[in-house]
Design a protein around this motif. Structure first.
Motif, PDB file in Angstrom:
ATOM      1  N   PHE A  22      -5.199   5.580  51.608  1.00 15.82           N
ATOM      2  CA  PHE A  22      -6.226   5.467  50.577  1.00 15.82           C
ATOM      3  C   PHE A  22      -7.181   4.325  50.910  1.00 15.82           C
ATOM      4  O   PHE A  22      -6.814   3.388  51.617  1.00 15.82           O
ATOM      5  CB  PHE A  22      -5.595   5.179  49.219  1.00 15.82           C
ATOM      6  N   PRO A  23      -8.394   4.355  50.367  1.00 15.25           N
ATOM      7  CA  PRO A  23      -9.299   3.200  50.513  1.00 15.25           C
ATOM      8  C   PRO A  23      -8.651   1.934  49.932  1.00 15.25           C
ATOM      9  O   PRO A  23      -7.849   2.007  48.990  1.00 15.25           O
ATOM     10  CB  PRO A  23     -10.525   3.610  49.697  1.00 15.25           C
ATOM     11  N   ALA A  24      -9.017   0.788  50.472  1.00 12.09           N
ATOM     12  CA  ALA A  24      -8.406  -0.481  50.070  1.00 12.09           C
ATOM     13  C   ALA A  24      -8.520  -0.733  48.568  1.00 12.09           C
ATOM     14  O   ALA A  24      -7.564  -1.203  47.938  1.00 12.09           O
ATOM     15  CB  ALA A  24      -9.023  -1.631  50.859  1.00 12.09           C
ATOM     16  N   ASP A  25      -9.660  -0.433  47.979  1.00 11.63           N
ATOM     17  CA  ASP A  25      -9.832  -0.668  46.543  1.00 11.63           C
ATOM     18  C   ASP A  25      -8.864   0.182  45.718  1.00 11.63           C
ATOM     19  O   ASP A  25      -8.334  -0.275  44.703  1.00 11.63           O
ATOM     20  CB  ASP A  25     -11.266  -0.378  46.107  1.00 11.63           C
ATOM     21  N   VAL A  26      -8.634   1.402  46.137  1.00 11.10           N
ATOM     22  CA  VAL A  26      -7.706   2.284  45.435  1.00 11.10           C
ATOM     23  C   VAL A  26      -6.277   1.765  45.615  1.00 11.10           C
ATOM     24  O   VAL A  26      -5.489   1.744  44.659  1.00 11.10           O
ATOM     25  CB  VAL A  26      -7.841   3.741  45.929  1.00 11.10           C
ATOM     26  N   GLY A  69     -16.850   9.140  45.256  1.00 13.61           N
ATOM     27  CA  GLY A  69     -16.858  10.560  44.938  1.00 13.61           C
ATOM     28  C   GLY A  69     -15.532  11.275  45.141  1.00 13.61           C
ATOM     29  O   GLY A  69     -15.411  12.445  44.804  1.00 13.61           O
ATOM     30  N   ASP A  70     -14.532  10.603  45.698  1.00 15.15           N
ATOM     31  CA  ASP A  70     -13.215  11.203  45.896  1.00 15.15           C
ATOM     32  C   ASP A  70     -12.254  10.676  44.826  1.00 15.15           C
ATOM     33  O   ASP A  70     -12.380   9.539  44.362  1.00 15.15           O
ATOM     34  CB  ASP A  70     -12.664  10.866  47.280  1.00 15.15           C
ATOM     35  N   SER A  94      -9.062  19.630  44.967  1.00 16.12           N
ATOM     36  CA  SER A  94      -9.561  20.767  44.192  1.00 16.12           C
ATOM     37  C   SER A  94     -10.852  20.395  43.485  1.00 16.12           C
ATOM     38  O   SER A  94     -10.982  19.334  42.911  1.00 16.12           O
ATOM     39  CB  SER A  94      -8.518  21.194  43.157  1.00 16.12           C
ATOM     40  N   LYS A  95     -11.794  21.257  43.533  1.00 14.94           N
ATOM     41  CA  LYS A  95     -13.081  21.013  42.887  1.00 14.94           C
ATOM     42  C   LYS A  95     -13.150  21.637  41.499  1.00 14.94           C
ATOM     43  O   LYS A  95     -14.113  21.466  40.788  1.00 14.94           O
ATOM     44  CB  LYS A  95     -14.227  21.576  43.753  1.00 14.94           C
TER      45      LYS A  95
END
Length: 127
Positions: A22-26, A69-70, A94-95
């Motif tokens: 995951f991104p660091a912030d997440v 956006g993710d 899933s969108k």
């Protein structure tokens, strides 16, 4: 609960490796939510997971965080007094809608059973 009584965090399956993607912030958001749970609290963004009767009772929680956006989710259980089990960390792809995809629900259910079996043997070691 005092800091010297932090609950142990146990990662089931690939959940730790998945979180590390995951991104660091997440990762920071999830890590802080788990820390709050270790201290006996509930992070303000932790919500009960729905989607299956196995999750009833509020003992299975999820943290949802967005980054560029993710959407990323971490699911954990606080059902056991001394231990927090992280069951699954995943990026929701899933969108359509906010509903957790069925295959993710099934994986969480399987890992919840693994956690229950582990806790039963964990309790045996503590006795």
């Amino acid at each position: 609960m005092h800091s010297e009584e932090l609950r142990e965090v146990i990662w089931i399956g690939s959940s730790l490796e998945d979180l590390r993607e995951f991104p660091a912030d997440v990762q920071d958001v999830v890590g802080y939510a788990l820390h709050v749970a270790q201290m006996g609290g509930k992070h303000r963004d932790a919500k009960p997971l729905h989607g299956d009767p196995a999750f009833r009772g509020g003992g299975v929680l999820e943290i949802i965080d967005d980054d560029e956006g993710d959407t990323y989710r971490a699911v954990y259980t606080i059902r056991y007094r001394e231990v927090i089990y992280v069951l699954h960390c995943f990026q929701k792809k899933s969108k359509r809608g906010i509903e957790t995809p069925r295959q993710e629900i099934e994986l969480i259910k399987r890992r919840l059973k693994v956690a229950a079996n582990h806790y039963n043997s964990y309790e045996g070691r503590r006795s």
